[in-house]
Write an enzyme that holds these catalytic residues in place. Structure first.
Site, PDB file in Angstrom:
ATOM      1  N   LEU A   1      -1.701  -3.873  -0.128  1.00  0.00           N
ATOM      2  CA  LEU A   1      -0.918  -4.280  -1.290  1.00  0.00           C
ATOM      3  C   LEU A   1      -1.807  -5.019  -2.288  1.00  0.00           C
ATOM      4  O   LEU A   1      -1.689  -4.838  -3.487  1.00  0.00           O
ATOM      5  CB  LEU A   1       0.264  -5.152  -0.863  1.00  0.00           C
ATOM      6  CG  LEU A   1       1.282  -5.374  -1.969  1.00  0.00           C
ATOM      7  CD1 LEU A   1       2.689  -5.258  -1.432  1.00  0.00           C
ATOM      8  CD2 LEU A   1       1.116  -6.709  -2.645  1.00  0.00           C
ATOM      9  N   ASP A   2      -2.698  -5.849  -1.793  1.00  0.00           N
ATOM     10  CA  ASP A   2      -3.630  -6.557  -2.672  1.00  0.00           C
ATOM     11  C   ASP A   2      -5.048  -6.119  -2.301  1.00  0.00           C
ATOM     12  O   ASP A   2      -5.798  -6.835  -1.661  1.00  0.00           O
ATOM     13  CB  ASP A   2      -3.450  -8.073  -2.514  1.00  0.00           C
ATOM     14  CG  ASP A   2      -4.184  -8.841  -3.611  1.00  0.00           C
ATOM     15  OD1 ASP A   2      -4.789  -8.189  -4.496  1.00  0.00           O
ATOM     16  OD2 ASP A   2      -4.161 -10.080  -3.584  1.00  0.00           O
TER      17      ASP A   2
ATOM     18  N   ASN B   1       1.969   7.334   1.125  1.00  0.00           N
ATOM     19  CA  ASN B   1       0.866   7.068   0.195  1.00  0.00           C
ATOM     20  C   ASN B   1      -0.382   7.806   0.620  1.00  0.00           C
ATOM     21  O   ASN B   1      -0.627   8.025   1.804  1.00  0.00           O
ATOM     22  CB  ASN B   1       0.617   5.552   0.089  1.00  0.00           C
ATOM     23  CG  ASN B   1      -0.461   5.078   1.044  1.00  0.00           C
ATOM     24  OD1 ASN B   1      -1.666   5.186   0.757  1.00  0.00           O
ATOM     25  ND2 ASN B   1      -0.044   4.582   2.204  1.00  0.00           N
ATOM     26  N   ARG B   2      -1.129   8.227  -0.404  1.00  0.00           N
ATOM     27  CA  ARG B   2      -2.474   8.775  -0.165  1.00  0.00           C
ATOM     28  C   ARG B   2      -3.426   8.130  -1.188  1.00  0.00           C
ATOM     29  O   ARG B   2      -4.121   8.830  -1.935  1.00  0.00           O
ATOM     30  CB  ARG B   2      -2.483  10.302  -0.239  1.00  0.00           C
ATOM     31  CG  ARG B   2      -1.861  10.912  -1.479  1.00  0.00           C
ATOM     32  CD  ARG B   2      -2.167  12.409  -1.607  1.00  0.00           C
ATOM     33  NE  ARG B   2      -1.551  13.010  -2.772  1.00  0.00           N
ATOM     34  CZ  ARG B   2      -0.358  13.582  -2.804  1.00  0.00           C
ATOM     35  NH1 ARG B   2       0.382  13.625  -1.710  1.00  0.00           N
ATOM     36  NH2 ARG B   2       0.103  14.121  -3.928  1.00  0.00           N
ATOM     37  N   MET B   3      -3.355   6.800  -1.254  1.00  0.00           N
ATOM     38  CA  MET B   3      -4.134   6.066  -2.249  1.00  0.00           C
ATOM     39  C   MET B   3      -5.628   6.366  -2.103  1.00  0.00           C
ATOM     40  O   MET B   3      -6.331   6.570  -3.093  1.00  0.00           O
ATOM     41  CB  MET B   3      -3.909   4.558  -2.122  1.00  0.00           C
ATOM     42  CG  MET B   3      -2.456   4.094  -2.210  1.00  0.00           C
ATOM     43  SD  MET B   3      -1.661   4.502  -3.759  1.00  0.00           S
ATOM     44  CE  MET B   3      -2.412   3.319  -4.848  1.00  0.00           C
ATOM     45  N   GLY B   4      -6.129   6.359  -0.879  1.00  0.00           N
ATOM     46  CA  GLY B   4      -7.544   6.701  -0.657  1.00  0.00           C
ATOM     47  C   GLY B   4      -8.491   5.551  -0.941  1.00  0.00           C
ATOM     48  O   GLY B   4      -9.567   5.753  -1.531  1.00  0.00           O
TER      49      GLY B   4
ATOM     50  N   SER C   1      -6.963   4.641   8.433  1.00  0.00           N
ATOM     51  CA  SER C   1      -6.267   5.191   7.268  1.00  0.00           C
ATOM     52  C   SER C   1      -6.349   6.711   7.319  1.00  0.00           C
ATOM     53  O   SER C   1      -7.415   7.273   7.543  1.00  0.00           O
ATOM     54  CB  SER C   1      -6.909   4.693   5.973  1.00  0.00           C
ATOM     55  OG  SER C   1      -6.416   5.479   4.899  1.00  0.00           O
TER      56      SER C   1
ATOM     57  N   ASN D   1      -6.098   8.593   4.807  1.00  0.00           N
ATOM     58  CA  ASN D   1      -6.398   9.093   3.460  1.00  0.00           C
ATOM     59  C   ASN D   1      -7.873   9.106   3.094  1.00  0.00           C
ATOM     60  O   ASN D   1      -8.230   9.383   1.958  1.00  0.00           O
ATOM     61  CB  ASN D   1      -5.608   8.274   2.428  1.00  0.00           C
ATOM     62  CG  ASN D   1      -4.120   8.352   2.698  1.00  0.00           C
ATOM     63  OD1 ASN D   1      -3.598   9.441   2.918  1.00  0.00           O
ATOM     64  ND2 ASN D   1      -3.453   7.207   2.723  1.00  0.00           N
TER      65      ASN D   1
ATOM     66  N   LYS E   1      -8.046  -2.162  13.337  1.00  0.00           N
ATOM     67  CA  LYS E   1      -6.713  -1.633  13.006  1.00  0.00           C
ATOM     68  C   LYS E   1      -6.626  -0.162  13.391  1.00  0.00           C
ATOM     69  O   LYS E   1      -7.444   0.646  12.961  1.00  0.00           O
ATOM     70  CB  LYS E   1      -6.428  -1.814  11.508  1.00  0.00           C
ATOM     71  CG  LYS E   1      -5.014  -1.383  11.125  1.00  0.00           C
ATOM     72  CD  LYS E   1      -4.647  -1.870   9.751  1.00  0.00           C
ATOM     73  CE  LYS E   1      -3.257  -1.440   9.341  1.00  0.00           C
ATOM     74  NZ  LYS E   1      -2.888  -1.916   8.017  1.00  0.00           N
TER      75      LYS E   1
ATOM     76  N   THR F   1       0.370  -0.991  13.705  1.00  0.00           N
ATOM     77  CA  THR F   1      -0.434   0.172  13.397  1.00  0.00           C
ATOM     78  C   THR F   1      -0.550   0.382  11.878  1.00  0.00           C
ATOM     79  O   THR F   1       0.192  -0.232  11.104  1.00  0.00           O
ATOM     80  CB  THR F   1       0.220   1.467  13.944  1.00  0.00           C
ATOM     81  OG1 THR F   1       1.430   1.712  13.212  1.00  0.00           O
ATOM     82  CG2 THR F   1       0.471   1.415  15.402  1.00  0.00           C
TER      83      THR F   1
ATOM     84  N   GLY G   1       7.117   2.157   6.596  1.00  0.00           N
ATOM     85  CA  GLY G   1       8.507   1.750   6.432  1.00  0.00           C
ATOM     86  C   GLY G   1       9.352   2.105   7.652  1.00  0.00           C
ATOM     87  O   GLY G   1       8.838   2.354   8.740  1.00  0.00           O
TER      88      GLY G   1
END
Ligand SMILES: Cc1cc2nc3c(=O)[nH]c(=O)nc-3n(C[C@H](O)[C@H](O)[C@H](O)COP(=O)(O)O)c2cc1C
Length: 371
Positions: A68-69, A115-118, A179, A181, A221, A249, A272
């Site tokens: 998020l940040d 999400n697939r922010m990458g 991740s 992504n 993680k 996770t 979520g």
């Protein structure tokens, strides 16, 4: 604050998901300069619910999950939400733009996000420049990753570069190998790759402890999409290399119960509500192997104190949230802390840790690895 958020939420949800995120945080950051606003953000004052994990004292066990940040821009504002700790990042050694937009999708009916922010982020140098701008009242975890264009065989070098840079500024450092992504990243969870990575970062941790005169714990993680053999192997490696915590996770590539949701077909990681059971199952299995020798930080689909409690009884010692902030607003943090304080009282315990220990003894299938 929850009521105010519910009022403006339909407006925010009409905007593109990434744009509304930027707008909301820009506005909140500006408003946070107003005297008394941070008190209003926190709503009913969350009670102290201290826990000690990895040798760190946390004012409460509810943290912000990574992502998020990503650039360490909002820490004081996020701390004002009442979090017991914040995990910032994922930050990579060099800046990178992430995947093309759109790359963030809300699934409101399911209280989920794909999400697939990458790993879009400003890189570790500018990230630290941001860190110098603020002081945070709670512990800060810094989550590190590899750059997309770094070949997998050089991934360890990226983790070491990021670790060396963030080490003096972090309460703990998270090594993100999960991740979905960043192509190939999750291969770092394989036995051979993980063994090499953990060996390297532990060796560096020893050197960095000497240089900085401070031991900064290392967390790893992991993904929710691991089979039992993989979970067992990760638990064994974490113990062999004396890793300080496992975060379970990250988002899932599965789409449980979302066959009817068109946006669920978008590529990326799902977070979520639909992730909740999957991540709790991983925590339970992990705890069966670790038996409390290495603490677990539980994350995935937590929206209520009951959800957080379930993760704790399954084996977690701290929890984190992300998607619930989007659907419930900042007031959700205080609600979860309040609810956990009530649970502690209900179990007649002096501390949350004691309450969870009692509940685990009473629960036939939570902390002993059986589903
Ligand atoms: C938009 C978005 C971006 C994320 N970025 C990261 C990230 O950069 N690094 C990371 O370790 N996890 C990242 N995550 C995963 C979260 O930290 C968390 O593990 C996951 O969302 C499950 O928690 P939740 O169900 O409470 O959202 C991201 C999640 C979302 C929704």
């Amino acid at each position: 604050m929850c009521r105010l958020y519910k009022l403006i939420q339909p407006l925010l949800f009409r905007l593109d998901a990434e744009a509304s995120h930027r707008l909301a945080f820009g506005a909140l950051r500006a408003l946070n300069y107003l005297p008394g606003f941070s008190r209003c953000l926190r709503g009913a004052r969350a009670p102290g619910l201290p826990v000690e994990v990895m040798g760190i004292k946390f004012p409460n066990p509810v943290g912000l999950a990574a992502g998020l940040d990503k650039n360490a821009e909002y820490a004081p504002l996020l701390a004002a939400f009442g979090f017991g700790f914040l995990e910032l990042g994922t930050v990579t050694p060099r800046p990178q733009p992430g995947n093309p937009k759109p790359r963030l999708f809300r699934l409101p009916a399911a209280h989920a996000i794909v999400n697939r922010m990458g790993f879009n982020n400003v890189g570790v140098a500018l990230f630290l420049n941001n860190v110098y701008q603020w002081e945070c009242p709670c512990p800060i975890g810094i989550n590190i990753g590899k750059n997309k264009d770094t070949p997998l065989e050089n991934a360890v070098d990226d983790y070491l570069a990021a670790l060396r840079a963030v080490y003096p500024h972090a309460s703990y450092v998270t090594v993100n190998i999960s991740s979905p992504n960043t192509p190939g990243l999750r291969e770092m969870q394989s036995q051979e790759n993980l063994d090499e990575l953990l060996r390297a970062i532990k060796a560096d941790q020893t050197t960095l402890t000497r240089i900085h005169g401070r031991y900064v714990p290392l967390a790893v993680k992991i993904a929710p999409d691991l089979d039992d053999v993989q979970i067992a192997a990760i638990a064994a490696l974490a113990q062999a290399h004396k890793i300080d915590a496992v975060i379970a996770t990250n988002t899932t590539v599965a789409r449980p119960g979302l066959e009817q949701a068109p946006l669920a077909k978008e590529a990326g990681g799902l977070s979520g509500r639909p992730l909740k059971a999957l991540s709790t199952a991983v925590i339970r299995k992990l705890y069966a192997h670790l038996q409390g020798k290495i603490p677990i930080i539980g994350v995935g689909g937590i929206e209520t104190a009951e959800d957080a409690w379930e993760k704790l009884v399954a084996g977690a010692e701290l929890v984190q949230i992300y998607s619930a902030l989007v659907y419930e607003g900042p007031g959700v943090v205080g609600k979860i802390v309040h609810g956990l304080a009530q649970k502690t009282a209900m179990w007649g315990a002096a501390t949350l840790t004691e309450a969870v220990a009692k509940a685990r003894l009473n629960s036939p299938n939570s902390a002993n690895g059986q589903d």
